[in-house]
Write an enzyme that holds these catalytic residues in place. Structure first.
Site, mmCIF file in Angstrom:
data_model
loop_
_atom_site.group_PDB
_atom_site.id
_atom_site.type_symbol
_atom_site.label_atom_id
_atom_site.label_comp_id
_atom_site.label_asym_id
_atom_site.label_seq_id
_atom_site.Cartn_x
_atom_site.Cartn_y
_atom_site.Cartn_z
ATOM 1 C CB THR A 13 -7.492 9.862 -2.309
ATOM 2 O OG1 THR A 13 -7.100 8.617 -1.517
ATOM 3 C CG2 THR A 13 -8.893 9.817 -2.444
ATOM 4 N N GLY A 14 -4.945 10.875 -3.819
ATOM 5 C CA GLY A 14 -3.374 10.978 -3.762
ATOM 6 C C GLY A 14 -3.096 10.519 -4.976
ATOM 7 C CB SER A 15 -4.480 9.512 -8.192
ATOM 8 O OG SER A 15 -5.484 10.532 -8.137
ATOM 9 C CB THR A 16 -0.653 14.084 -8.385
ATOM 10 O OG1 THR A 16 -0.015 13.955 -7.039
ATOM 11 C CG2 THR A 16 -2.021 14.920 -8.386
ATOM 12 N N GLY A 18 3.104 8.183 -8.038
ATOM 13 C CA GLY A 18 3.545 7.220 -7.232
ATOM 14 C C GLY A 18 2.267 5.819 -7.765
ATOM 15 C CB ILE A 19 0.969 3.292 -5.493
ATOM 16 C CG1 ILE A 19 2.276 2.584 -5.092
ATOM 17 C CG2 ILE A 19 -0.243 2.441 -5.345
ATOM 18 C CD1 ILE A 19 2.136 1.865 -3.780
ATOM 19 N N GLY A 20 -0.630 5.746 -6.401
ATOM 20 C CA GLY A 20 -1.619 6.408 -6.940
ATOM 21 C C GLY A 20 -2.328 6.681 -8.341
ATOM 22 C CB SER A 141 1.914 -0.707 3.760
ATOM 23 O OG SER A 141 3.214 -1.176 3.951
ATOM 24 C CE1 TYR A 154 3.007 4.106 5.177
ATOM 25 C CE2 TYR A 154 4.109 2.336 5.664
ATOM 26 C CZ TYR A 154 3.629 3.123 4.605
ATOM 27 O OH TYR A 154 3.212 2.347 3.467
#
Length: 264
Positions: A13-16, A18-20, A141, A154
């Site tokens: 998820t969220g892989s477009t 950065g880290i993903g 994190s 966060y």
């Protein structure tokens, strides 16, 4: 050690970006069929095009869905009903003033950073357990252990992720499924890189100087004295999803550059 993920389907998820994005690329490089997820079709299509240019033989699909909402998760489940590997990476962070935040900002962040992973794990874990094999990784994190005063919300969400991850590992004990959390430290991800670039422009310095200032003032316990790369974080995630990591579960695996000053 050669990690081989052929025959496994992985959702990140969220892989477009950065880290993903780095996780999706490394999963594909290891042979997994990877589902790339982002909130908009444009970002998903761009990520797919760029990863295919890098890895022409990769087996990739994309799902545009906002996993911060139940409706978005339903779209993901409808298009990808099953998976062997689930990496709950979707999340964000914003420096803020604790006293200036309202309830809505807290709840919105909790929906994205925590509930997205709760919903996806609730959907995909039972099928992994029935098959007797599966891997779930939550991207937490070091801020979940060292709560940052400039982003208390966060830090709280990242602590919650650690609790969810450990609890699920206990829940699936003995099934052949493992659940772990990975804890990056300061990383050259899209979000933090944009923050450092903005800081550099405001202060008339380079991004590298901005990073060093951040480390000195906000993360002085770093042992590597630099930001990690997204690939370095992805390497830990891919390992945790491999057959070789079959005895690693219920763990908080740190890729924090030594920021957290504890042995365990």
């Amino acid at each position: 050690m050669h990690i081989e993920l052929k025959g496994r389907k992985a959702i990140v998820t969220g892989s477009t970006a950065g880290i993903g994005r780095a996780i999706a690329e490394e999963m594909a490089r290891a042979g997994a069929a990877v589902v790339v997820n982002g909130r908009t079709q444009k970002r998903v299509d761009t990520a797919l095009r760029e990863i295919r240019a890098l890895l022409p033989d990769a087996e990739l699909t994309g799902v545009a869905a906002d996993v911060a909402t139940a409706e978005g998760c339903a779209v993901l489940f409808g298009q990808t009903p099953d998976a062997d590997i689930l990496v709950n990476n979707a999340g964000t962070a914003h420096p803020n003033d604790f006293f200036g935040q309202d309830d809505g900002e807290w709840l919105d962040l909790f929906q994205l950073n925590v509930m997205s992973g709760v919903r996806t794990a609730r959907h995909y874990l039972p099928k992994m357990m029935a098959r007797g094999w599966g891997r779930v990784v939550f991207v937490s994190s070091e801020s979940g252990l060292n709560i940052p005063k400039e982003m208390i919300d966060y830090g709280v969400t990242k602590t919650a992720i650690l609790a969810v991850s450990r609890g699920l590992a206990e829940l699936v004990a003995g099934t052949g499924v493992t659940v772990n959390a990975v804890l990056p430290g300061p990383t050259r991800s899209e979000i933090l890189s944009n923050w450092m670039e903005s800081t550099a422009q405001e202060r008339g310095i380079t991004r590298e100087q901005a990073e060093q200032q951040f480390l000195r003032t906000a993360r002085p316990t770093t042992l590597i004295n630099r930001f990690a790369t997204t690939e370095e974080v992805a390497n830990m995630v891919v390992y945790a999803c491999s057959e070789q990591a079959s005895a690693t579960t219920g763990a908080a695996l740190r890729v924090d550059g030594g920021v957290v000053r504890s042995i365990a």
